[in-house]
Write a protein that holds these residues in place. Structure first.
Motif, short mmCIF file in Angstrom:
data_model
loop_
_atom_site.label_atom_id
_atom_site.label_comp_id
_atom_site.label_asym_id
_atom_site.label_seq_id
_atom_site.Cartn_x
_atom_site.Cartn_y
_atom_site.Cartn_z
N VAL A 24 0.28 -0.37 -1.48
CA VAL A 24 -0.96 -1.11 -1.29
C VAL A 24 -1.79 -1.06 -2.57
N CYS A 25 -2.22 -2.23 -3.00
CA CYS A 25 -3.18 -2.31 -4.09
C CYS A 25 -4.52 -2.66 -3.47
N MET A 26 -5.47 -1.74 -3.60
CA MET A 26 -6.81 -1.96 -3.08
C MET A 26 -7.68 -2.51 -4.19
N CYS A 27 -8.17 -3.72 -3.99
CA CYS A 27 -8.93 -4.43 -5.01
C CYS A 27 -10.07 -5.20 -4.37
N ALA A 28 -10.79 -5.92 -5.22
CA ALA A 28 -11.88 -6.77 -4.75
C ALA A 28 -11.90 -8.04 -5.58
N ALA A 29 -12.33 -9.13 -4.95
CA ALA A 29 -12.36 -10.42 -5.63
C ALA A 29 -13.31 -10.42 -6.82
N TRP A 30 -14.35 -9.60 -6.78
CA TRP A 30 -15.33 -9.55 -7.86
C TRP A 30 -14.90 -8.67 -9.03
N CYS A 31 -13.77 -7.99 -8.90
CA CYS A 31 -13.32 -7.02 -9.92
C CYS A 31 -12.42 -7.71 -10.95
N ALA A 45 6.10 -7.38 -6.74
CA ALA A 45 6.43 -7.57 -5.32
C ALA A 45 7.61 -8.54 -5.16
N ARG A 46 7.60 -9.63 -5.89
CA ARG A 46 8.70 -10.61 -5.82
C ARG A 46 10.02 -9.99 -6.26
N GLU A 47 9.98 -9.25 -7.35
CA GLU A 47 11.20 -8.68 -7.92
C GLU A 47 11.71 -7.46 -7.17
N ASN A 48 10.86 -6.84 -6.36
CA ASN A 48 11.22 -5.56 -5.74
C ASN A 48 10.95 -5.54 -4.24
N SER A 49 11.07 -6.68 -3.58
CA SER A 49 10.79 -6.73 -2.14
C SER A 49 11.73 -5.83 -1.35
N HIS A 50 12.89 -5.53 -1.88
CA HIS A 50 13.85 -4.62 -1.23
C HIS A 50 13.44 -3.16 -1.40
N THR A 51 12.51 -2.91 -2.31
CA THR A 51 12.09 -1.55 -2.65
C THR A 51 10.87 -1.10 -1.86
N GLY A 52 10.03 -2.05 -1.44
CA GLY A 52 8.81 -1.67 -0.74
C GLY A 52 8.11 -2.85 -0.11
N CYS A 53 7.15 -2.54 0.71
CA CYS A 53 6.30 -3.53 1.36
C CYS A 53 4.99 -3.57 0.57
N PHE A 54 4.84 -4.58 -0.26
CA PHE A 54 3.70 -4.71 -1.16
C PHE A 54 2.56 -5.44 -0.45
N VAL A 55 1.39 -4.80 -0.41
CA VAL A 55 0.23 -5.36 0.29
C VAL A 55 -0.96 -5.41 -0.66
N TRP A 56 -1.60 -6.57 -0.72
CA TRP A 56 -2.83 -6.75 -1.48
C TRP A 56 -3.98 -6.61 -0.48
N LEU A 57 -4.82 -5.61 -0.67
CA LEU A 57 -5.87 -5.29 0.30
C LEU A 57 -7.23 -5.46 -0.35
N ASP A 58 -7.94 -6.49 0.05
CA ASP A 58 -9.29 -6.72 -0.47
C ASP A 58 -10.23 -5.75 0.25
N ILE A 59 -10.86 -4.88 -0.51
CA ILE A 59 -11.69 -3.82 0.08
C ILE A 59 -12.92 -4.36 0.78
N ASP A 60 -13.38 -5.54 0.38
CA ASP A 60 -14.55 -6.13 1.04
C ASP A 60 -14.17 -6.76 2.38
N GLU A 61 -12.97 -7.34 2.45
CA GLU A 61 -12.51 -7.95 3.69
C GLU A 61 -12.01 -6.92 4.70
N HIS A 62 -11.56 -5.77 4.21
CA HIS A 62 -10.96 -4.76 5.09
C HIS A 62 -11.58 -3.39 4.84
N PHE A 63 -12.90 -3.36 4.84
CA PHE A 63 -13.60 -2.11 4.56
C PHE A 63 -13.23 -1.02 5.56
N ASP A 64 -12.96 -1.41 6.81
CA ASP A 64 -12.62 -0.43 7.83
C ASP A 64 -11.34 0.34 7.48
#
Length: 124
Positions: A24-31, A45-64
């Protein structure tokens, strides 16, 4: 493939159920650092989808999901294997560093689990 919690939860659950580590990469649109990093993270993520589940997590949208994470500096990376958290922290966004961290052998030391994996796999 890069997943987003707000639209890809079934695919995230399926990938995690198949034993892939959660990355998981925790980021924000303003950053600015995060926006520069997004293309590299998407490529990894495209090159290594067999290696892991890559998630982009916007900290403002998913603060919980990130209340237990120190977010003073972004981006924050979480690598969570079935055995537990292998990495949680800030780092200089670099694809080779990311891949080295993903390939690392299991959990090193004690890192508190922020519970993001649980949030991502909860029924909607």
């Amino acid at each position: 493939m890069l997943y987003y919690p707000e639209k890809d939860q079934p695919a995230i659950v399926a990938a995690l159920n198949h034993g892939l580590p959660l990355i998981v990469c925790m980021c924000a649109a303003w950053c600015n650092n995060c926006e520069e990093w997004r293309a590299v993270f998407e490529e990894a993520a495209r090159e290594n989808s067999h290696t892991g589940c890559f998630v982009w997590l916007d900290i403002d949208e998913h603060f919980d999901m990130v209340t237990e994470v120190d977010l003073e500096t972004l981006p924050v990376l979480l690598i969570h294997h079935r055995e537990g958290v292998a990495f949680l922290g800030t780092f200089r966004p670099d694809k080779s560093t990311l891949l080295a961290l993903i390939r690392g052998s299991g959990v090193s030391g004690r890192i508190d689990d922020p519970g993001i994996r649980d949030f991502l796999t909860e029924p909607l």
